[in-house]
Design a protein around this motif. Structure first.
Motif, mmCIF file in Angstrom:
data_model
loop_
_atom_site.group_PDB
_atom_site.id
_atom_site.type_symbol
_atom_site.label_atom_id
_atom_site.label_comp_id
_atom_site.label_asym_id
_atom_site.label_seq_id
_atom_site.Cartn_x
_atom_site.Cartn_y
_atom_site.Cartn_z
ATOM 1 N N GLY A 171 -8.716 114.174 54.782
ATOM 2 C CA GLY A 171 -8.629 115.552 55.234
ATOM 3 C C GLY A 171 -8.780 115.636 56.736
ATOM 4 O O GLY A 171 -8.626 114.644 57.463
ATOM 5 N N SER A 172 -9.100 116.824 57.204
ATOM 6 C CA SER A 172 -9.260 117.044 58.641
ATOM 7 C C SER A 172 -10.481 116.309 59.165
ATOM 8 O O SER A 172 -11.508 116.213 58.479
ATOM 9 C CB SER A 172 -9.389 118.549 58.933
ATOM 10 O OG SER A 172 -8.231 119.245 58.515
ATOM 11 N N VAL A 173 -10.365 115.798 60.374
ATOM 12 C CA VAL A 173 -11.461 115.055 60.995
ATOM 13 C C VAL A 173 -11.636 115.550 62.431
ATOM 14 O O VAL A 173 -10.698 116.074 63.044
ATOM 15 C CB VAL A 173 -11.195 113.536 60.983
ATOM 16 C CG1 VAL A 173 -11.194 112.987 59.571
ATOM 17 C CG2 VAL A 173 -9.879 113.201 61.682
ATOM 18 N N ARG A 174 -12.826 115.383 62.942
ATOM 19 C CA ARG A 174 -13.127 115.669 64.340
ATOM 20 C C ARG A 174 -13.964 114.533 64.897
ATOM 21 O O ARG A 174 -14.689 113.854 64.170
ATOM 22 C CB ARG A 174 -13.865 117.001 64.494
ATOM 23 C CG ARG A 174 -12.992 118.217 64.220
ATOM 24 C CD ARG A 174 -13.715 119.514 64.498
ATOM 25 N NE ARG A 174 -12.862 120.663 64.228
ATOM 26 C CZ ARG A 174 -12.037 121.218 65.101
ATOM 27 N NH1 ARG A 174 -11.969 120.707 66.331
ATOM 28 N NH2 ARG A 174 -11.305 122.260 64.778
ATOM 29 N N ALA A 175 -13.852 114.350 66.196
ATOM 30 C CA ALA A 175 -14.539 113.233 66.834
ATOM 31 C C ALA A 175 -16.032 113.508 66.962
ATOM 32 O O ALA A 175 -16.473 114.655 67.110
ATOM 33 C CB ALA A 175 -13.944 112.977 68.209
ATOM 34 N N ILE A 176 -16.791 112.427 66.891
ATOM 35 C CA ILE A 176 -18.237 112.480 67.091
ATOM 36 C C ILE A 176 -18.542 111.680 68.351
ATOM 37 O O ILE A 176 -18.136 110.510 68.468
ATOM 38 C CB ILE A 176 -18.986 111.874 65.890
ATOM 39 C CG1 ILE A 176 -18.615 112.613 64.600
ATOM 40 C CG2 ILE A 176 -20.485 111.898 66.133
ATOM 41 C CD1 ILE A 176 -19.164 111.956 63.353
ATOM 42 N N GLY A 188 -15.292 118.109 69.866
ATOM 43 C CA GLY A 188 -14.563 118.786 68.805
ATOM 44 C C GLY A 188 -13.103 119.024 69.125
ATOM 45 O O GLY A 188 -12.307 119.301 68.218
ATOM 46 N N ARG A 189 -12.714 118.915 70.402
ATOM 47 C CA ARG A 189 -11.307 119.092 70.760
ATOM 48 C C ARG A 189 -10.471 117.866 70.420
ATOM 49 O O ARG A 189 -9.239 117.925 70.462
ATOM 50 C CB ARG A 189 -11.181 119.410 72.247
ATOM 51 C CG ARG A 189 -11.794 120.751 72.641
ATOM 52 C CD ARG A 189 -11.394 121.126 74.039
ATOM 53 N NE ARG A 189 -9.928 121.230 74.154
ATOM 54 C CZ ARG A 189 -9.282 121.389 75.316
ATOM 55 N NH1 ARG A 189 -9.986 121.456 76.441
ATOM 56 N NH2 ARG A 189 -7.969 121.463 75.345
ATOM 57 N N ILE A 190 -11.122 116.770 70.103
ATOM 58 C CA ILE A 190 -10.418 115.587 69.589
ATOM 59 C C ILE A 190 -10.430 115.704 68.075
ATOM 60 O O ILE A 190 -11.457 115.498 67.424
ATOM 61 C CB ILE A 190 -11.091 114.285 70.051
ATOM 62 C CG1 ILE A 190 -11.133 114.214 71.579
ATOM 63 C CG2 ILE A 190 -10.351 113.077 69.487
ATOM 64 C CD1 ILE A 190 -11.820 112.972 72.116
ATOM 65 N N LYS A 191 -9.316 116.056 67.524
ATOM 66 C CA LYS A 191 -9.241 116.326 66.089
ATOM 67 C C LYS A 191 -8.007 115.680 65.498
ATOM 68 O O LYS A 191 -7.113 115.228 66.213
ATOM 69 C CB LYS A 191 -9.228 117.834 65.842
ATOM 70 C CG LYS A 191 -8.130 118.557 66.594
ATOM 71 C CD LYS A 191 -8.262 120.067 66.468
ATOM 72 C CE LYS A 191 -7.181 120.777 67.294
ATOM 73 N NZ LYS A 191 -7.300 122.245 67.210
ATOM 74 N N GLY A 192 -7.983 115.624 64.164
ATOM 75 C CA GLY A 192 -6.848 114.991 63.513
ATOM 76 C C GLY A 192 -6.915 115.145 62.012
ATOM 77 O O GLY A 192 -7.606 116.029 61.474
ATOM 78 N N TYR A 193 -6.197 114.237 61.346
ATOM 79 C CA TYR A 193 -6.125 114.306 59.883
ATOM 80 C C TYR A 193 -6.087 112.882 59.340
ATOM 81 O O TYR A 193 -5.318 112.037 59.792
ATOM 82 C CB TYR A 193 -4.866 115.070 59.445
ATOM 83 C CG TYR A 193 -4.973 115.652 58.054
ATOM 84 C CD1 TYR A 193 -5.367 116.966 57.861
ATOM 85 C CD2 TYR A 193 -4.682 114.877 56.930
ATOM 86 C CE1 TYR A 193 -5.477 117.518 56.600
ATOM 87 C CE2 TYR A 193 -4.785 115.407 55.659
ATOM 88 C CZ TYR A 193 -5.183 116.732 55.488
ATOM 89 O OH TYR A 193 -5.289 117.260 54.228
ATOM 90 N N TRP A 194 -6.947 112.650 58.363
ATOM 91 C CA TRP A 194 -7.048 111.356 57.661
ATOM 92 C C TRP A 194 -6.304 111.513 56.342
ATOM 93 O O TRP A 194 -6.638 112.361 55.531
ATOM 94 C CB TRP A 194 -8.514 111.014 57.447
ATOM 95 C CG TRP A 194 -8.780 109.645 56.876
ATOM 96 C CD1 TRP A 194 -8.285 109.117 55.742
ATOM 97 C CD2 TRP A 194 -9.658 108.658 57.432
ATOM 98 N NE1 TRP A 194 -8.764 107.866 55.521
ATOM 99 C CE2 TRP A 194 -9.625 107.545 56.557
ATOM 100 C CE3 TRP A 194 -10.467 108.585 58.559
ATOM 101 C CZ2 TRP A 194 -10.373 106.387 56.774
ATOM 102 C CZ3 TRP A 194 -11.211 107.439 58.786
ATOM 103 C CH2 TRP A 194 -11.161 106.351 57.902
ATOM 104 N N GLN A 195 -5.280 110.680 56.150
ATOM 105 C CA GLN A 195 -4.437 110.809 54.961
ATOM 106 C C GLN A 195 -4.370 109.479 54.224
ATOM 107 O O GLN A 195 -4.184 108.425 54.834
ATOM 108 C CB GLN A 195 -3.017 111.217 55.372
ATOM 109 C CG GLN A 195 -2.077 111.553 54.228
ATOM 110 C CD GLN A 195 -2.442 112.840 53.555
ATOM 111 O OE1 GLN A 195 -3.025 112.818 52.469
ATOM 112 N NE2 GLN A 195 -2.128 113.976 54.175
ATOM 113 N N ASP A 196 -4.580 109.555 52.903
ATOM 114 C CA ASP A 196 -4.427 108.354 52.085
ATOM 115 C C ASP A 196 -2.968 107.903 52.072
ATOM 116 O O ASP A 196 -2.045 108.717 52.147
ATOM 117 C CB ASP A 196 -4.882 108.620 50.646
ATOM 118 C CG ASP A 196 -6.395 108.521 50.501
ATOM 119 O OD1 ASP A 196 -7.019 107.857 51.353
ATOM 120 O OD2 ASP A 196 -6.940 109.109 49.547
#
Length: 461
Positions: A171-176, A188-196
């Motif tokens: 699902g959606s991810v954000r940087a830590i 939090g401005r570094i964001k993306g999506y993790w997809q199987d």
């Protein structure tokens, strides 16, 4: 051979008219070719003069111009022509070349393929990971990321900043952030999506370009299920590296905007930095005047065949790897203006002229401007002239042949009449039968008929 056939053969000399016209067209094409070379070189020189006064357009991070070569390969981000939707799928990434990294032999099977692109002030990353056993973050074990994860490393003001991308489920991810953030930055401005995905997973990220500082490093942490928490890493940097990560090379938006007005003349402009990286690519914008397409295709084909020359080499494919190559580019990076003519890959009868000029800043060459233009831009100027020349030549050829044929017929008719009159003037017994017809035409055949008449009068007397 009759006089008519003889004059008909002589009329074939009129074929020299089209030949002379073709030679004239060749000379005119050569002059236009030379004019195109000068015009294209002048355009490239003007662009290079503008860029030579604004180094920041080529190198947003000025340190890259004088920095030594990195031990790791730079990350090249292609300019994206369309908006990329962050959903973890590879839609929209098909035209962008990829780089593949894989684990060393003897280790767990792990591979990573990444693509990078920029649009406006945003960097996009598409990572496709081949991992037979994906381990997600388990919040019940620890608050710190403990599963498979990605670590990003950037460089700002001589200091590194690291971010971790991890998730407990697709699902959606954000940087830590790892460690304290520099002022003005929000992880939090570094964001993306993790997809199987089959055999692993994909990770699509959106990162503000300003956060990178012109450098970008990353590596995967692949966690195994074996005791002891054994894991392995894979990326373009190593976890224990203390030096700055590799350079991030991309097409600056300000540079593209600066070059846009110069492309209105039908020239395809490219800018190459000192290491042959393509950092700007502005396609040609054709003006309203025609490019020869209104000329009848058969005449255009005939014209191109007359001007055909030896086979040329094709334009080097520069966009796939991010590096621009070519004889003229190497010459420009060495400080010498050069141009080279290539075969148009899309049309076998067309050529492309490429002119390269060095960009000089502070006494040194910091890049090169490459201007390219199709041969149709100047060949189309002579299409109409060639059509008229061909029409006039054929008209003159037909008129000359018909005129000679008619004149030969007239001469043949007069000579036959003269021969008939001479045959009928003397009887079988040798007596002069009657008056010989005198021609009133003042030419050689007329003189001959009058001389025959005078001779028969003398014989009659």
């Amino acid at each position: 051979m009759t006089l008519r056939r003889q004059l008909l053969l002589v009329s074939l000399l009129l074929l020299s008219l089209p030949w002379a016209g073709c030679q004239f067209i060749r000379e005119m094409e050569g002059a236009l070719r030379h004019g195109q070379e000068q015009s294209l070189s002048a355009t490239a020189t003007a662009v290079a003069a503008v860029l030579g006064q604004r180094e920041a357009l080529l190198y947003p991070n000025p340190q890259r111009r004088s920095a030594p070569a990195d031990s790791y390969s730079p990350v090249y981000a292609h300019p994206a022509d369309q908006v990329l939707i962050i959903d973890g799928y590879s839609d929209g990434w098909e035209e962008i070349s990829s780089v593949r990294l894989s684990s060393e032999p003897g280790q767990a099977p792990l591979a990573l393929t990444y693509r990078a692109a920029t649009r406006d002030d945003t960097l996009y990353l598409m990572l496709q990971i081949e991992d037979p056993e994906v381990v997600f973050h388990n919040p019940g074990l620890s608050l710190e990321p403990n599963g498979d994860r990605l670590l990003l490393r950037t460089w700002r003001a001589g200091r590194r900043q690291e971010y971790i991308i991890a998730t407990a489920a697709p699902g959606s991810v954000r940087a830590i952030p790892v460690g304290p953030l520099q002022p003005g930055f929000d992880a939090g401005r570094i964001k993306g999506y993790w997809q199987d995905a089959a055999g692993g997973y994909s990770l699509e990220l959106e990162i503000p370009l300003a956060y990178t500082g012109g450098r970008l490093g990353f590596y995967l942490v692949n966690v195994g299920h074996s005791a002891g928490g054994r894991f392995e890493t894979l990326g373009n940097i190593e976890p224990l590296d203390t030096l700055a990560p590799p350079w991030l090379i991309y097409n600056p938006a300000a540079l593209q905007q600066t070059l846009a007005p110069f492309s209105n003349g039908g020239s395809h402009l490219q800018v190459v930095d000192k290491d042959n990286w393509l950092i700007a690519d502005v396609p040609a914008r054709h003006n309203a005047r025609g490019n020869g397409s209104d000329t009848f295709w058969l005449l255009r084909l005939l014209y191109r065949s007359i001007l055909s020359r030896d086979k040329l080499e094709s334009i080097p494919a520069n966009g796939a790897t991010g590096r621009a190559t070519g004889e003229e580019i190497e010459s420009a990076l060495a400080g010498i203006d050069a141009n080279h003519r290539y075969q148009d890959p899309g049309h076998s009868s067309r050529t492309v002229l490429s002119a390269a000029v060095p960009i000089v800043y502070d006494g040194g060459v910091i890049g090169a401007v490459v201007a390219r233009q199709s041969g149709e831009e100047y060949l189309s100027l002579t299409d109409q002239a060639f059509s008229r020349l061909l029409g006039y030549s054929l008209l003159a050829l037909c008129a000359g042949a018909l005129g000679l044929l008619g004149y030969a017929s007239l001469l043949s008719w007069r000579i036959r009449n003269l021969s008939r009159a001479a045959h009928e003037a003397i009887g079988d017994d040798g007596s002069v039968l009657g008056a010989f017809p005198r021609s009133t035409i003042n030419d050689e055949i007329g003189d001959l008929s009058r001389q025959y008449a005078d001779l028969l009068d003398q014989l009659r007397e």
